[in-house]
Each structure stands twice: as structure tokens, then as C-alpha cells.
Write a protein that holds these residues in place. Structure first.
Motif, PDB file in Angstrom:
ATOM      1  N   HIS A  40       0.812  -1.223   0.000  1.00 28.54           N
ATOM      2  CA  HIS A  40       0.000   0.000   0.000  1.00 28.54           C
ATOM      3  C   HIS A  40       0.842   1.269   0.000  1.00 28.54           C
ATOM      4  CE1 HIS A  40      -3.453  -2.588   0.949  1.00 28.54           C
ATOM      5  NE2 HIS A  40      -2.635  -3.194   1.776  1.00 28.54           N
ATOM      6  N   CYS A  41       2.007   1.212  -0.619  1.00 30.89           N
ATOM      7  CA  CYS A  41       2.895   2.379  -0.693  1.00 30.89           C
ATOM      8  C   CYS A  41       3.282   2.892   0.699  1.00 30.89           C
ATOM      9  CB  CYS A  41       2.283   3.499  -1.539  1.00 30.89           C
ATOM     10  SG  CYS A  41       1.688   2.952  -3.142  1.00 30.89           S
ATOM     11  N   ILE A  42       3.482   1.931   1.593  1.00 33.89           N
ATOM     12  CA  ILE A  42       3.950   2.247   2.951  1.00 33.89           C
ATOM     13  C   ILE A  42       5.311   1.579   3.124  1.00 33.89           C
ATOM     14  CG2 ILE A  42       3.513   1.930   5.430  1.00 33.89           C
ATOM     15  CD1 ILE A  42       0.518   1.581   4.678  1.00 33.89           C
ATOM     16  N   CYS A  43       6.236   2.267   3.754  1.00 39.87           N
ATOM     17  CA  CYS A  43       7.559   1.675   3.972  1.00 39.87           C
ATOM     18  C   CYS A  43       7.446   0.477   4.916  1.00 39.87           C
ATOM     19  CB  CYS A  43       8.518   2.711   4.565  1.00 39.87           C
ATOM     20  SG  CYS A  43      10.118   2.006   5.010  1.00 39.87           S
ATOM     21  N   PRO A  44       7.888  -0.713   4.481  1.00 37.01           N
ATOM     22  CA  PRO A  44       7.761  -1.897   5.339  1.00 37.01           C
ATOM     23  C   PRO A  44       8.700  -1.827   6.542  1.00 37.01           C
ATOM     24  CG  PRO A  44       8.934  -2.443   3.302  1.00 37.01           C
ATOM     25  CD  PRO A  44       8.497  -1.024   3.182  1.00 37.01           C
ATOM     26  N   GLU A  45       9.715  -0.988   6.457  1.00 40.69           N
ATOM     27  CA  GLU A  45      10.694  -0.890   7.551  1.00 40.69           C
ATOM     28  C   GLU A  45      10.207   0.010   8.681  1.00 40.69           C
ATOM     29  OE1 GLU A  45      13.471  -2.694   7.613  1.00 40.69           O
ATOM     30  OE2 GLU A  45      12.962  -3.545   5.643  1.00 40.69           O
ATOM     31  N   CYS A  46       9.753   1.226   8.297  1.00 37.47           N
ATOM     32  CA  CYS A  46       9.445   2.213   9.351  1.00 37.47           C
ATOM     33  C   CYS A  46       7.987   2.676   9.348  1.00 37.47           C
ATOM     34  CB  CYS A  46      10.368   3.423   9.231  1.00 37.47           C
ATOM     35  SG  CYS A  46       9.995   4.474   7.819  1.00 37.47           S
ATOM     36  N   THR A  48       6.391   4.592   7.232  1.00 36.37           N
ATOM     37  CA  THR A  48       6.104   5.896   6.627  1.00 36.37           C
ATOM     38  C   THR A  48       5.197   5.753   5.404  1.00 36.37           C
ATOM     39  OG1 THR A  48       8.185   6.844   7.397  1.00 36.37           O
ATOM     40  CG2 THR A  48       7.164   7.894   5.482  1.00 36.37           C
ATOM     41  N   TYR A  49       4.195   6.642   5.337  1.00 36.76           N
ATOM     42  CA  TYR A  49       3.312   6.658   4.167  1.00 36.76           C
ATOM     43  C   TYR A  49       3.953   7.469   3.049  1.00 36.76           C
ATOM     44  CZ  TYR A  49      -0.856   4.741   6.489  1.00 36.76           C
ATOM     45  OH  TYR A  49      -1.754   3.924   7.114  1.00 36.76           O
ATOM     46  N   PHE A  50       4.120   6.853   1.899  1.00 38.02           N
ATOM     47  CA  PHE A  50       4.528   7.596   0.714  1.00 38.02           C
ATOM     48  C   PHE A  50       3.282   8.261   0.133  1.00 38.02           C
ATOM     49  CE2 PHE A  50       8.818   5.964  -0.628  1.00 38.02           C
ATOM     50  CZ  PHE A  50       9.051   5.144   0.450  1.00 38.02           C
ATOM     51  N   ARG A  51       3.501   9.320  -0.660  1.00 33.64           N
ATOM     52  CA  ARG A  51       2.366   9.915  -1.370  1.00 33.64           C
ATOM     53  C   ARG A  51       2.007   9.016  -2.550  1.00 33.64           C
ATOM     54  NH1 ARG A  51       4.324  16.267  -0.960  1.00 33.64           N
ATOM     55  NH2 ARG A  51       3.873  16.386   1.278  1.00 33.64           N
ATOM     56  N   MET A  52       0.776   8.542  -2.578  1.00 34.21           N
ATOM     57  CA  MET A  52       0.372   7.604  -3.633  1.00 34.21           C
ATOM     58  C   MET A  52       0.081   8.332  -4.933  1.00 34.21           C
ATOM     59  SD  MET A  52      -2.216   4.946  -1.779  1.00 34.21           S
ATOM     60  CE  MET A  52      -2.275   3.468  -2.773  1.00 34.21           C
ATOM     61  N   ARG A  53       0.469   7.723  -6.025  1.00 31.14           N
ATOM     62  CA  ARG A  53       0.062   8.201  -7.343  1.00 31.14           C
ATOM     63  C   ARG A  53      -1.409   7.832  -7.554  1.00 31.14           C
ATOM     64  NH1 ARG A  53       3.510   9.424 -11.249  1.00 31.14           N
ATOM     65  NH2 ARG A  53       1.586  10.440 -11.881  1.00 31.14           N
ATOM     66  N   ALA A  54      -2.082   8.610  -8.397  1.00 30.80           N
ATOM     67  CA  ALA A  54      -3.511   8.350  -8.641  1.00 30.80           C
ATOM     68  C   ALA A  54      -3.740   6.922  -9.121  1.00 30.80           C
ATOM     69  CB  ALA A  54      -4.061   9.358  -9.654  1.00 30.80           C
ATOM     70  N   VAL A  55      -2.857   6.462 -10.000  1.00 32.02           N
ATOM     71  CA  VAL A  55      -3.037   5.114 -10.564  1.00 32.02           C
ATOM     72  C   VAL A  55      -2.870   4.039  -9.488  1.00 32.02           C
ATOM     73  CG1 VAL A  55      -0.631   4.948 -11.330  1.00 32.02           C
ATOM     74  CG2 VAL A  55      -2.391   3.576 -12.468  1.00 32.02           C
ATOM     75  N   GLU A  56      -1.980   4.297  -8.536  1.00 30.56           N
ATOM     76  CA  GLU A  56      -1.785   3.342  -7.438  1.00 30.56           C
ATOM     77  C   GLU A  56      -3.012   3.326  -6.518  1.00 30.56           C
ATOM     78  OE1 GLU A  56       3.079   3.990  -7.363  1.00 30.56           O
ATOM     79  OE2 GLU A  56       1.790   5.174  -6.025  1.00 30.56           O
ATOM     80  N   ARG A  57      -3.565   4.495  -6.289  1.00 31.13           N
ATOM     81  CA  ARG A  57      -4.763   4.601  -5.448  1.00 31.13           C
ATOM     82  C   ARG A  57      -5.939   3.904  -6.109  1.00 31.13           C
ATOM     83  NH1 ARG A  57      -5.312   6.043  -0.163  1.00 31.13           N
ATOM     84  NH2 ARG A  57      -3.977   7.869  -0.483  1.00 31.13           N
ATOM     85  N   LEU A  58      -6.036   4.123  -7.398  1.00 32.17           N
ATOM     86  CA  LEU A  58      -7.111   3.518  -8.168  1.00 32.17           C
ATOM     87  C   LEU A  58      -7.044   1.995  -8.040  1.00 32.17           C
ATOM     88  CD1 LEU A  58      -9.294   4.560 -10.069  1.00 32.17           C
ATOM     89  CD2 LEU A  58      -7.684   4.334 -11.950  1.00 32.17           C
TER      90      LEU A  58
END
Lengths: 276, 265
Positions: A40-46, A48-58
């Protein structure tokens, strides 16, 4: 990852598997792109939420193959001929693979027909000029005509200054369409993601029947530096974060990204249930 | 009306900000009879950056909502230099709803560098307060006339700017961002504000050309009283025209006024 595949192929950067790994700004971890999307575009280590691209959110939100995009080709006409703006638009287009800062369309979410807009901060920080305003307005009008709820994923630096007064007026224009959609008895869920600021917070971000925020997302009207300069005060820790907004009563729910689609689907289902 | 191209955009900005320029209270005093000021948002407090109340325009009962920065330094402190807090916008909305109930037209006077940028304003939902005004004003079932008399500073100005008829005084300006803010973001140099002002197209004549406002009231070569009386006449004519419209037609017209603003291909 069929949508991602199509998207990345369309901007000639190769298939999703060939995307370069993402690097976490917080802890420096390197994450292979397929793992990044799976997490889900979240860092598996720490975490942190990355900013998702529209296509990834879709991809993370809608039933596979159900999305039908509208107004994809709409582009700005540079209404006040602002210096360097035309070049900036070209650059943003190339960098983002999008024509503008929002993607709109209809889709099914867990089987429920929905109108959807997803802003993308990769296009000029998701700022709102006349195209973003027009696309979101048209989406609400379409949803009103077709009796559909609207789910909006919001990320934006605010009104786009390069379109001057035209950008400011989009706040009123979209508000009118949101109002008409609401008067038709239809649901609007606003999902606020990092960052949601300025004229967007002062218009459709705060007009949802239900407002969901992602953890730690920056949500506010005035910019933090502007507040510090104006007041000379030091900002308290966590100021304008999602948790601050929940505490002050301005958002309904803070939801973790892995549960976001589930929560939205549940809310949509409650609103479409019609028990006699 | 001669368009004075010899005056630069930034000179208009400076004129709009001039400390001696009449603000909301002046127009209330010289335009409205039997004015009764009404205070407070009935939620949290009373914001002195917005003066609001009821009275007569000629013999028509109206609700007036005006931004006011004050004259003396004490008054300016009290009025927060004309930058409204969320309570100011909520007071405005409360009184607009009241105007709707009693079928009174609403006149808004706009003149402020913007909504107040402070920790307390954020804690009480500055963004929400503006968003609610835009949303509710779009559906308010009574005529709204908004007049930009000074600096129309971004969202904080628009929060009183959703209307059926928008008017600007000749030397008023209306912009998405201040020229200084624009220059410091784009060129990291606030001293380039005069350039930014020219590029932002924020003068009354620009906005008339863009059809964002319907009318410019001439100022150059006129006294304050003459300006005020020309403005009063225009507002009165508009109220007489708007108040006989069926509600649906009024609201469709308002929706369309903003709906058509855009430039895309």
C-alpha cells in the motif's frame, strides 16, 4: 496490477516490475516496486506513508476493470498567460504521465457503483487550476445526474497561482456542484491525504458528508511557515496533522491505508442499503 | 469610462491597501439607514474584523456584512487588521441564513488581505468556516451582492464573494494570492511583488474582462461621496432586478455565474 501495467506502458517507462525501487525518505530503505505496491505504498521498515500516485490509489480502491475515466484529455489554456506556466505544464505532464492534477471517472467499489476523483501530487502538487476545478465539477454533476455517490481522494497544495483569479473561482464553482449533489440526497466521502491545504481545505475537502483522513496527513488552511511568520509563535508538535484535526473535531475517521478500501466500501454499503 | 493604463497593477494594490481608504464601515454609514449591528457567531465569539447587521437601503430592508480593519491603531488591533477569524465567517453565515428567512437581500463588502493565519484560527477550523460559506452561499435563497472595496485576498475574500452580482471599485484588487506571496514562492524574492501583481491580472478591469465581476465603479477623479453614491445606485438597481426573480432562477443564475469560469481545451 493491470491498471499499473497500462499506465506505465502508456508513459513508456516499462512495466511495473521494471519500475525503479522506491526509497523511503524517513529511513532510507529501498523497496522493490511490486513490494511497494503490495504494501500500500507504505515503507515496510518504518511505516512511513509515501504519497500515492492516482493510478496506485485507483488500483488499491476499485474493483478490477471497473474504472471508466472521464475528461482525461482536458488541458489548461493558460488563462492569464502567466510567465513560464506553459512550460511548467509541459514538464508536469512529462513527469507525471497525466494531463492534469486529478483523475476522474466511475467505478465499482466492492460492487457498488461510485463516481471517483483522485488527485495526484506529482502534477504541480495537485494544485487546482481551471482544469482540476472543471473536472471535479463535471464529476459531481455526472454523479448527481446518475444518482451516484462520490468518493474523492484529496491531495493538493491549494489553488494554483499561475491561473490567478480563475483558480480562486474554482473553489466556488466546485462548492456549487457539491451542494447540488448533496441536495439530491447523495453521499460524498472526502478522503484527505498528505498534504491537503489552502483553498482545497477551504472548499471541497471540508464539504464531505464523511471526512476520512490518512494517519499523520498534513491538513490545514494556512501554510505553517506563513503562520510562524505572521504570529511569531512556534507551532505545537503535530500541528495540522490528521490526529490534530480529529481531536479538534474536523474529521470523522482516521483510517490506516491497508483498511481504507474496506472502510469506504462499508460506508457506501450503509448508504445504499434500503431496508423497508 | 477611461481605462487608465498609466496606473500599474501594483499601484492599484497599494491604493487598495491605503490606510486612509474607506472600508466596510464607511459604506454602511453612508449607504444604510437605521443600521443595527448584530454580533457573534453563537458558537464561540464575536469577530470584530467583520461588521454585520441589518438596516435599509433606501427603503428596502437588507442584511449587510462588511470586512473592517479599523482606523486607529487600537481599533486595528481589536479588528485584527481586518483579517477574519473563523468566528467572523460563521457570524456572516448566521446572518445570511437569517436574511434568507426574512427574505432580505444580502450585501457583502470585501476588503482584507485574507483570512487570519494563526494557530487559534486553525484550531477552530478556518478552512471549514470558509468552505461552509462557499457551500451555503451557493444555495442561499435570497439575492447576494458582493462588492470588493479594498484588497480581495484569496479564500478569505471569496468567503463573502459567492454572489449573484459581483462589483469592484476601480482601485480594488482581487487575487488568488498576494503579489508578495506569489513573488516569494516563484522567485524567492518578495521585492518582485510589482511584477507578480502585473502577471496575476488582479485589477478591477482585468476581472471585468474575465467576467468574474459584472461592474466596475469608477474612482479616479471622484470624491468618496460620489463613489459611494454611484455604488449605492448600482446595488439598488441590482437588488430591484434580482429580488423579483423566482428563487430557482436566481440560484441557477448564481450557479451559472461561477460554473462558466474556466479556460481549458
Amino acid at each position: 496490477m493491470s491498471g499499473l501495467k497500462e499506465f506505465f506502458t502508456s508513459i513508456t517507462k516499462g512495466a511495473p516490475e521494471q519500475q525503479p525501487p522506491r526509497v523511503c525518505k524517513n529511513c532510507g530503505a529501498e523497496i522493490a516496486y511490486p513490494d511497494y505496491v503490495a504494501n500500500h505504498c507504505i515503507c515496510p521498515e518504518c511505516g512511513t506513508y509515501f504519497r500515492m500516485r492516482a493510478v496506485e490509489r485507483l488500483e488499491a480502491t476499485v474493483d478490477e476493470g471497473s474504472f471508466q475515466e472521464i475528461d482525461r484529455k482536458l488541458k489548461s489554456k493558460d488563462p492569464i498567460k502567466f510567465p513560464d506556466y506553459a512550460q511548467k505544464l509541459d514538464k508536469a505532464e512529462k513527469a507525471s504521465g497525466l494531463n492534469e492534477g486529478v483523475v476522474c471517472g466511475t467505478a465499482k467499489i466492492d460492487g457498488i457503483d461510485t463516481a471517483l476523483f483522485i488527485m495526484d501530487s506529482a502534477f504541480m502538487m495537485g494544485s487546482m487550476g481551471t482544469v482540476v476545478g472543471e473536472k471535479i465539477t463535471r464529476l459531481f454533476e455526472k454523479a448527481t445526474a446518475q444518482n451516484l455517490p462520490v468518493v474523492g481522494f484529496i491531495t493538493s497544495g491549494g489553488a494554483r497561482m499561475q491561473e490567478g483569479i480563475f483558480s480562486l473561482m474554482q473553489m466556488a464553482k466546485v462548492s456549487g456542484a457539491v451542494k447540488r449533489h448533496s441536495e439530491a440526497g447523495l453521499l460524498y466521502i472526502a478522503v484527505l491525504t498528505d498534504p491537503t491545504t489552502g483553498g482545497i481545505t477551504a472548499s471541497f475537502a471540508m464539504q464531505g458528508d464523511i471526512i476520512i483522513a490518512e494517519p499523520k496527513a498534513l491538513i490545514g488552511f494556512a501554510g505553517q511557515r506563513v503562520i510562524e511568520q505572521t504570529t511569531g509563535e512556534k507551532l505545537p508538535a503535530g500541528f495540522q496533522r490528521a490526529e490534530f484535526q480529529l481531536e479538534h473535531g474536523f474529521v470523522d475517521i482516521i483510517e490506516e491505508r491497508p483498511r481504507m478500501t474496506y472502510t469506504i466500501a462499508k460506508l457506501l454499503a450503509i448508504h445504499t442499503s434500503n431496508v423497508q | 469610462m477611461a481605462k487608465a493604463d498609466s496606473i500599474t497593477a501594483y499601484e492599484r494594490v497599494q491604493a487598495a491597501r491605503n490606510g486612509k481608504r474607506p472600508m466596510g464601515s464607511y459604506y454602511i454609514e453612508h449607504m444604510i439607514d437605521d443600521f443595527v449591528e448584530l454580533h457573534g457567531d453563537r458558537r464561540f465569539g464575536d469577530d470584530a474584523a467583520i461588521v454585520a447587521g441589518i438596516g435599509y437601503l433606501n427603503r428596502i430592508p437588507v442584511t449587510v456584512i462588511a470586512m473592517e480593519r479599523g482606523e486607529t491603531i487600537e481599533e486595528r488591533m481589536k479588528r485584527n487588521f481586518g483579517c477574519p477569524e473563523p468566528e467572523g465567517y460563521r457570524k456572516a453565515l448566521r446572518l445570511m441564513k437569517e436574511a434568507e428567512k426574512f427574505h432580505r437581500p444580502v450585501i457583502c463588502f470585501i476588503g482584507s488581505s485574507g483570512a487570519y493565519c494563526g494557530i487559534d484560527a486553525e484550531e477552530r477550523g478556518q478552512g471549514l468556516a470558509i468552505a461552509e460559506n462557499l457551500y451555503e452561499m451557493m444555495g442561499l435563497k435570497t439575492p447576494i451582492i458582493s462588492v470588493v472595496v479594498g484588497e480581495g485576498g484569496s479564500g478569505g475574500a471569496l468567503a463573502l464573494g459567492v454572489c449573484d452580482t459581483a462589483v469592484m471599485l476601480e482601485n480594488a484588487v482581487y487575487s488568488v494570492i498576494s503579489p508578495e506571496g506569489c513573488a516569494s514562492i516563484l522567485w524567492k524574492d518578495a521585492t518582485k511583488a510589482p511584477d507578480a501583481a502585473a502577471h496575476l491580472k488582479l485589477t478591477s478591469y482585468d476581472l471585468l474582462k474575465f467576467e468574474v465581476v459584472e461592474k466596475v465603479i469608477q474612482e479616479d477623479g471622484k470624491t468618496e461621496r460620489e463613489i459611494c453614491s454611484a455604488l449605492k445606485k448600482y446595488i439598488l438597481d441590482e437588488i430591484l432586478r434580482l429580488r423579483v426573480l423566482p428563487t430557482e432562477e436566481l440560484l441557477d443564475g448564481r450557479y451559472e455565474k461561477f460554473r462558466k469560469i474556466g479556460a481549458f481545451r
